[in-house]
Scaffold this motif. Structure first.
Motif, PDB file in Angstrom:
ATOM      1  N   GLU A  25       0.934  -1.256   0.000  1.00  0.00           N
ATOM      2  CA  GLU A  25       0.000   0.037   0.075  1.00  0.00           C
ATOM      3  C   GLU A  25       0.721   1.167   0.005  1.00  0.00           C
ATOM      4  N   SER A  26       0.587   2.270  -1.187  1.00  0.00           N
ATOM      5  CA  SER A  26       1.209   3.529  -0.755  1.00  0.00           C
ATOM      6  C   SER A  26       0.723   4.363   0.134  1.00  0.00           C
ATOM      7  N   VAL A  27       1.658   5.457   0.111  1.00  0.00           N
ATOM      8  CA  VAL A  27       1.425   6.433   1.133  1.00  0.00           C
ATOM      9  C   VAL A  27       0.078   7.061   0.495  1.00  0.00           C
ATOM     10  N   ASN A  28       0.064   7.569  -0.636  1.00  0.00           N
ATOM     11  CA  ASN A  28      -1.081   7.950  -1.281  1.00  0.00           C
ATOM     12  C   ASN A  28      -2.331   7.153  -1.194  1.00  0.00           C
ATOM     13  N   ALA A  29      -2.551   5.780  -1.186  1.00  0.00           N
ATOM     14  CA  ALA A  29      -3.594   5.181  -0.926  1.00  0.00           C
ATOM     15  C   ALA A  29      -3.981   5.114   0.552  1.00  0.00           C
ATOM     16  N   ALA A  30      -3.173   5.355   1.425  1.00  0.00           N
ATOM     17  CA  ALA A  30      -3.585   5.268   2.882  1.00  0.00           C
ATOM     18  C   ALA A  30      -4.197   6.506   3.139  1.00  0.00           C
ATOM     19  N   MET A  31      -3.624   7.794   2.390  1.00  0.00           N
ATOM     20  CA  MET A  31      -4.185   9.004   2.547  1.00  0.00           C
ATOM     21  C   MET A  31      -5.568   9.170   2.069  1.00  0.00           C
ATOM     22  N   VAL A  32      -5.658   8.536   0.914  1.00  0.00           N
ATOM     23  CA  VAL A  32      -7.101   8.537   0.249  1.00  0.00           C
ATOM     24  C   VAL A  32      -7.990   7.810   0.906  1.00  0.00           C
ATOM     25  N   ALA A  33      -7.621   6.666   1.527  1.00  0.00           N
ATOM     26  CA  ALA A  33      -8.690   5.716   2.388  1.00  0.00           C
ATOM     27  C   ALA A  33      -8.895   6.358   3.434  1.00  0.00           C
ATOM     28  N   ALA A  34      -8.005   7.288   4.074  1.00  0.00           N
ATOM     29  CA  ALA A  34      -8.441   7.906   5.499  1.00  0.00           C
ATOM     30  C   ALA A  34      -9.252   9.193   5.251  1.00  0.00           C
ATOM     31  N   GLY A  35      -9.406   9.559   3.729  1.00  0.00           N
ATOM     32  CA  GLY A  35     -10.306  10.636   3.709  1.00  0.00           C
ATOM     33  C   GLY A  35      -9.354  11.983   3.759  1.00  0.00           C
ATOM     34  N   LEU A  36      -7.929  11.992   3.736  1.00  0.00           N
ATOM     35  CA  LEU A  36      -7.186  13.105   3.713  1.00  0.00           C
ATOM     36  C   LEU A  36      -6.736  13.546   2.580  1.00  0.00           C
ATOM     37  N   ALA A  37      -6.816  12.854   1.299  1.00  0.00           N
ATOM     38  CA  ALA A  37      -6.612  13.386   0.021  1.00  0.00           C
ATOM     39  C   ALA A  37      -7.792  12.799  -1.047  1.00  0.00           C
ATOM     40  N   ARG A  38      -7.813  13.534  -2.176  1.00  0.00           N
ATOM     41  CA  ARG A  38      -8.775  13.203  -3.224  1.00  0.00           C
ATOM     42  C   ARG A  38      -8.281  12.736  -4.412  1.00  0.00           C
ATOM     43  N   VAL A  39      -8.879  12.004  -5.244  1.00  0.00           N
ATOM     44  CA  VAL A  39      -8.313  11.558  -6.520  1.00  0.00           C
ATOM     45  C   VAL A  39      -8.980  12.527  -7.475  1.00  0.00           C
ATOM     46  N   ASP A  40      -8.215  12.937  -8.564  1.00  0.00           N
ATOM     47  CA  ASP A  40      -8.817  13.613  -9.546  1.00  0.00           C
ATOM     48  C   ASP A  40      -9.435  12.768 -10.656  1.00  0.00           C
ATOM     49  N   SER A  91      -8.359  11.022 -13.710  1.00  0.00           N
ATOM     50  CA  SER A  91      -7.390   9.916 -13.565  1.00  0.00           C
ATOM     51  C   SER A  91      -8.137   8.646 -14.016  1.00  0.00           C
ATOM     52  N   ALA A  92      -9.380   8.569 -13.912  1.00  0.00           N
ATOM     53  CA  ALA A  92     -10.084   7.421 -14.001  1.00  0.00           C
ATOM     54  C   ALA A  92      -9.669   6.668 -15.128  1.00  0.00           C
ATOM     55  N   LYS A  93      -9.320   7.283 -16.094  1.00  0.00           N
ATOM     56  CA  LYS A  93      -8.935   6.539 -17.354  1.00  0.00           C
ATOM     57  C   LYS A  93      -7.468   5.686 -17.152  1.00  0.00           C
ATOM     58  N   ASP A  94      -6.840   5.986 -16.167  1.00  0.00           N
ATOM     59  CA  ASP A  94      -5.400   5.424 -16.060  1.00  0.00           C
ATOM     60  C   ASP A  94      -5.729   4.139 -15.037  1.00  0.00           C
ATOM     61  N   LEU A 152      -7.045   3.733  -6.303  1.00  0.00           N
ATOM     62  CA  LEU A 152      -7.055   5.109  -5.441  1.00  0.00           C
ATOM     63  C   LEU A 152      -8.658   5.611  -5.519  1.00  0.00           C
ATOM     64  N   LEU A 153      -9.156   5.286  -6.720  1.00  0.00           N
ATOM     65  CA  LEU A 153     -10.728   5.830  -6.742  1.00  0.00           C
ATOM     66  C   LEU A 153     -11.447   5.032  -5.945  1.00  0.00           C
ATOM     67  N   ASP A 154     -11.156   3.587  -5.935  1.00  0.00           N
ATOM     68  CA  ASP A 154     -11.850   2.787  -5.046  1.00  0.00           C
ATOM     69  C   ASP A 154     -11.623   3.117  -3.574  1.00  0.00           C
ATOM     70  N   ALA A 155     -10.725   3.510  -3.296  1.00  0.00           N
ATOM     71  CA  ALA A 155     -10.324   4.010  -1.515  1.00  0.00           C
ATOM     72  C   ALA A 155     -11.030   5.259  -1.691  1.00  0.00           C
ATOM     73  N   MET A 156     -11.097   6.210  -2.505  1.00  0.00           N
ATOM     74  CA  MET A 156     -11.677   7.305  -2.353  1.00  0.00           C
ATOM     75  C   MET A 156     -13.361   7.096  -2.221  1.00  0.00           C
ATOM     76  N   GLU A 157     -13.843   6.249  -2.857  1.00  0.00           N
ATOM     77  CA  GLU A 157     -15.208   6.006  -2.812  1.00  0.00           C
ATOM     78  C   GLU A 157     -15.765   5.424  -1.527  1.00  0.00           C
ATOM     79  N   ARG A 158     -14.802   4.512  -1.007  1.00  0.00           N
ATOM     80  CA  ARG A 158     -15.018   3.849   0.348  1.00  0.00           C
ATOM     81  C   ARG A 158     -14.763   4.743   1.299  1.00  0.00           C
ATOM     82  N   ALA A 159     -13.907   5.697   1.163  1.00  0.00           N
ATOM     83  CA  ALA A 159     -13.740   6.658   2.342  1.00  0.00           C
ATOM     84  C   ALA A 159     -15.082   7.726   2.343  1.00  0.00           C
TER      85      ALA A 159
END
Length: 81
Positions: A14-29, A32-35, A41-48
């Motif tokens: 797990e990356s630091v990015n994924a951890a921050m997104v999962a905790a609701g401390l960061a958003r994903v543009d 980027s969904a096409k990548d 990261l998008l899944d983690a953001m939706e879960r958060a």
């Protein structure tokens, strides 16, 4: 305070990015969904968002401005229409 429940940055793979997104401390543009690498990261953001973690505590923080049309070409910024 920041609730890091469910986001263990030390978890294997797990990356630091994924951890921050999962905790609701960061958003994903969403652009980027096409990548394919952004899917986790998008899944983690939706879960958060569903679990109201971090910035999602009081609901949706998406800006209405994100729905507005953006210039298509990089050089279009600053041009008058």
């Amino acid at each position: 305070g920041a609730d890091m429940e469910g986001a263990d940055p030390g978890a294997e793979g797990e990356s630091v990015n994924a951890a921050m997104v999962a905790a609701g401390l960061a958003r994903v543009d969403r652009r980027s969904a096409k990548d394919p690498s952004a899917k986790n990261l998008l899944d983690a953001m939706e879960r958060a968002r569903r679990e109201r973690r971090g910035m999602w505590e009081y609901g949706d923080v998406d800006s209405d401005d994100e729905e507005e049309e953006r210039p298509k070409a990089p050089g279009a910024w600053g041009r008058r229409r």
